[in-house]
Design an enzyme around this catalytic site. Structure first.
Site, mmCIF file in Angstrom:
data_model
loop_
_atom_site.group_PDB
_atom_site.id
_atom_site.type_symbol
_atom_site.label_atom_id
_atom_site.label_comp_id
_atom_site.label_asym_id
_atom_site.label_seq_id
_atom_site.Cartn_x
_atom_site.Cartn_y
_atom_site.Cartn_z
ATOM 1 N N LEU A 398 -12.668 6.025 -0.550
ATOM 2 C CA LEU A 398 -11.899 5.895 -2.124
ATOM 3 C C LEU A 398 -10.416 6.296 -2.084
ATOM 4 O O LEU A 398 -10.055 6.713 -3.286
ATOM 5 C CB LEU A 398 -12.735 6.236 -3.123
ATOM 6 C CG LEU A 398 -14.274 5.952 -3.014
ATOM 7 C CD1 LEU A 398 -14.911 6.653 -4.188
ATOM 8 C CD2 LEU A 398 -14.455 4.463 -3.270
ATOM 9 N N CYS A 399 -9.889 6.558 -1.070
ATOM 10 C CA CYS A 399 -8.424 7.300 -1.209
ATOM 11 C C CYS A 399 -8.407 8.519 -1.956
ATOM 12 O O CYS A 399 -7.400 8.750 -2.854
ATOM 13 C CB CYS A 399 -7.421 6.229 -1.923
ATOM 14 S SG CYS A 399 -6.909 4.897 -0.863
ATOM 15 N N ASN A 400 -9.536 9.257 -2.003
ATOM 16 C CA ASN A 400 -9.529 10.523 -2.704
ATOM 17 C C ASN A 400 -10.040 11.588 -1.815
ATOM 18 O O ASN A 400 -11.267 12.081 -1.986
ATOM 19 C CB ASN A 400 -10.314 10.256 -4.029
ATOM 20 C CG ASN A 400 -9.969 11.393 -4.912
ATOM 21 O OD1 ASN A 400 -10.133 12.606 -4.606
ATOM 22 N ND2 ASN A 400 -9.553 11.079 -6.034
#
Ligand SMILES: *Cc1c(COP(=O)(O)O)cnc(C)c1O
Length: 799
Positions: A398-400
């Protein structure tokens, strides 16, 4: 429609508003028909109203390149000025206090700020919150010093201590207004607190890309506002693909140090003899918007703001509606229990946040699923089933990175280990060392409805809640009787000379070579996209099933036909340069299942046209590397065209992500078909499982044992006249996906997702949908023929 929001008073029950949205959505968002879209945090769809009006505005006026005196240019300039103001007003930002700079996206807005900080004398110090999006994390690579704040308390302690470490030179503190991972909303008070404590050397960059898609942002009080606010406008309106940076004018001087200038941001440039330039100074946006502005996108933004207001009223209202939906989803998932009362979903909600309080929580639910024994369900599996059920979720990292590591308790070494074990963004290995490496994210948007929430909940309920304690129907060692012991034989053999295309049945009287890399001639060629070099798969291009290869040893050719028309091409089976013209073959780098492999591609128009026409995508044939073309001992030997198992052919196929041979058993297929029949579903032919070897039981009807292969450690194909036989190691169960839904005779994917959906219900082993087993030859050579007896050895446990 224009009066829509006025007719729904804010006090009206949430249900009525939901019904209004549901009705409006049918008309305004036709692309959502028949699908459950739950990735609004990725991007939200655009309305018909927006597109219609945008099109009308585009056709009704001439918009020229701004920065000149013509009518069309003036027209553009004026429209842009108006839109800028309108965008500031959306966030109640006073144009006296704030300026807005258009960018490509939120990341570009962040980079604009970072470029300015990088050009400060002595560089800059950078602090960022652990919940940051990757786009904020990457900034640390250009800072002179950096710190990751691991929690809100960490930030607050730092503020209390006078922003220690940051005050000596230019410093930037960045954080997301809302986590794009689990939707937690972070305190907005930090801007004013930091400003009060540390003053000008410390600036605040707020990443509002996730927040503003479903929430207002109030910039009325400029003293309490962030210095820089980054936005993704397409996340609010669906269109245009545009971002923006809102800059507090008091902080604008940071940009004075920016060295670069471009067309649009400079008044006059001298290049000859001297290098002198005068930068634009009138406004900040003039100084920062290099090159021609995306005029038409800005026009679309104006229309987007208008139509959004007409459809929804305010962002405040969007916030309220989505909060209600998210709370339902959260509560619904939380309440799902297996028969033994254990929870089905592990939800990653922060203790400090609350789905009923929109100051602390946005409409995103991040979770993982467990089976009744507490074991994690593979996210890839959830995603496969969801996509078959037309539910669109986001799955993975999730790009986190910080948020994921914190929530999943992943240590840095584990993340590095996971990476080297092949878990990259979007990978299949999503449970490593018993821990998930990513999450499932459901995010809601302005036009989401309760129906969407119910769909997701009933999907999880249908596929992942164990109502009784079911054990996979696995035979325990030593319980089988003698009759079952000796029952197996080879029923059919198939090779797939073109990877992912139609199969070629090996004649039943022919002995066929087995090599460590698989059956001879299996996956010798593939079809590659001409632009990307990626090998195509039936998963994306179901019509590949219609491409039928024929191994013709009499002529020494691989003939390729199409099931639904009469065209045909052929290529030489041999790669021996002394017999065949190789001018057609070019060396090429191909991506196969994530691995990079040297192939040779066929460039003749006859071949590229054949495949391009067949699949409707620019592609051509490629051949995997073969030892024959490099090995001097075989290069000059004449190909023996009459022998099937290739004296001149097959490669040690170098596909690390693929298994050499796939075997299925007839009793298991029968068991699946019995299940399908009981549920009034069409039967699944063997071809749909694309096996190399089908094994059948010789025992009398009715006494056959399905799923026996779950326990096999190995099996031996008996030798016979002209058949060497082979010892095969069983590597594990074959994890299935929606590709088994492609009808191999028509190249059409079954709409209902069968037989995958049924398979997922009756055959989930260790959270994975298994059918058939991967195997590999033990030793260096062997051969097999239809009818040969097979003996199995048990001792493997699937899971
Ligand atoms: C989407 C998102 C970004 C990246 O936005 P782009 O417009 O793709 O550059 C950054 N931060 C957060 C919190 C986001 O949700």
């Amino acid at each position: 429609m224009g009066k829509f929001h006025r007719s729904v008073a804010t006090s009206e029950p949430a249900m009525e508003y939901n019904d209004c949205i549901a009705r409006m959505r049918e008309e305004q968002y036709p692309m959502l028909a028949g699908t459950t879209y739950l990735d609004h945090a990725g991007t939200t769809p655009y309305s018909k109203k927006l597109m219609d009006r945008f099109s009308a505005d585009m056709m009704g006026s001439l918009f020229g390149n701004p920065h000149s005196a013509s009518h069309s240019s003036q027209h553009s300039t004026q429209m842009i000025d108006d839109t800028r103001l309108q965008l500031l007003r959306l966030f109640q930002a006073d144009p006296e206090e704030f300026d807005v700079v258009f960018t490509a996206n939120a990341t570009a807005a962040i980079k604009l700020v970072i470029d300015a900080f990088r050009d400060q004398d002595g560089g800059f110090w950078y602090g960022y919150h652990v919940d940051s999006h990757t786009s904020l994390v990457g900034v640390r690579e250009v800072a002179n010093g950096h710190k990751c704040f691991e929690s809100d308390q960490d930030v607050e302690r730092w503020i209390e201590d006078g922003c220690e470490g940051a005050v000596k030179k230019a410093a930037l503190f960045a954080y997301p207004a809302q986590s794009n991972m689990n939707g937690r909303r972070l305190p907005l008070r930090w801007s004013s607190q930091i400003r009060d404590t540390a003053g000008p050397p410390v600036y605040i960059l707020l990443d509002a890309a996730a927040l503003t898609s479903t929430s207002p942002l109030d910039l009325r009080n400029s003293d309490a506002a962030p210095d820089f606010t980054a936005l993704s406008l397409y996340k609010i309106f669906g269109f245009p693909d545009l971002g923006a940076l809102i800059v507090r004018k008091e902080a604008a001087h940071v940009f004075a140090k920016r060295a670069y200038f471009g067309g649009g941001t400079v008044e006059m440039v001298v290049c000859l003899k001297e290098t002198w330039h005068a930068k634009k100074t009138a406004s900040l946006h003039e100084q920062l918007e290099d090159g021609t502005l995306p005029v038409h996108s800005i026009l679309a933004l104006r229309v987007a703001m208008e139509t959004h207001a007409e459809l929804y009223g305010t962002l405040e209202r969007v916030s309220r509606h989505t909060a209600i939906l998210a709370e339902r989803l959260y509560e619904g998932l939380r309440k799902l229990k297996h028969a033994n009362r254990s929870a089905v979903a592990q939800i990653y909600k922060d203790e400090t946040s609350n789905y009923s309080n929109s100051f602390t929580q946005g409409p995103i639910v991040a979770f993982n699923l467990r089976d009744s024994h507490g074991k994690w369900v593979s996210n890839t599996e959830v995603e496969k089933l969801a996509s078959i059920k037309e539910i669109q979720l986001r799955v993975g990292g999730l790009c986190n990175p910080g948020g994921i590591a914190t929530a999943l308790h992943l240590e840095p070494w584990e993340m590095r280990d996971n990476f080297s074990a092949g878990q990259k963004c979007g990978g299949e290995h999503d449970i490593l060392n018993g821990k998930p490496t990513g999450m499932i994210r459901a995010s809601l948007g302005a036009m989401s409805t309760l129906g969407d929430v119910e769909k997701l909940l009933s999907f999880v309920d249908e596929f992942f809640v164990e109502r009784m304690s079911i054990k996979p129907p696995v035979q325990v060692n030593g319980t089988r009787n003698a009759v079952q012991q000796l029952g197996w034989h080879v029923e059919a053999l198939t090779v797939y000379p073109l990877k992912s295309c139609g199969g070629w049945q090996i004649p039943s009287d022919t002995a066929w070579d087995i090599r460590p890399e698989g059956l001879a001639w299996d996956r010798e060629w593939c079809i590659v996209h001409q632009g990307t070099g990626v090998a195509l798969s039936q998963k994306r291009y179901p019509r590949m099933a219609l491409i039928r290869p024929h191994l013709d040893f009499k002529t020494g050719k691989l003939r390729i036909t199409q099931a639904d028309n009469a065209t045909e091409v052929s290529v030489s089976l041999s790669l021996d340069p002394s017999y065949f013209d190789l001018t057609d073959l070019k060396s090429h780098t191909t991506q196969v299942c994530g691995d990079t492999i040297k192939t040779r591609i066929y460039t003749s128009p006859a071949i590229t046209d054949f495949f391009t026409d067949a699949l409707g995508v620019p592609c051509t044939l490629a051949r995997f590397p073969t030892p024959t073309s490099t090995d001097p001992s075989t290069r000059h030997s004449k190909p023996q065209l009459s022998k099937p198992a290739s004296t001149f052919g097959p490669s040690p196929l170098l596909l690390p992500n693929e298994s050499p041979i796939l075997a299925i058993t007839r009793p298991s297929l029968n068991a699946l078909n019995t299940y399908l029949k009981l549920h009034f579903l069409p039967a699944a032919p063997a071809a749909q499982f694309r096996a190399n070897i089908i094994l059948a039981q010789s025992s009398p009807a009715g006494s056959e044992v399905p799923w026996d292969e779950d326990t096999w450690r190995s099996f031996t194909i008996a030798s016979d006249k002209g058949v060497e036989g082979a010892s095969m190691d069983v590597l594990g169960g074959c994890r299935r996906c929606g590709m088994v839904c492609v009808d191999q005779t028509t190249g059409i994917r079954a709409e209902a997702g069968e037989p995958f959906v049924s398979l997922a219900k009756m055959r989930r082993v260790g959270g994975r949908v298994l059918f058939g087993v991967h195997c590999a030859l033990r030793g260096t050579a062997g051969s097999v023929r239809v009818g040969q007896v097979v003996e199995t050895t048990e001792g493997r446990e699937e899971g």
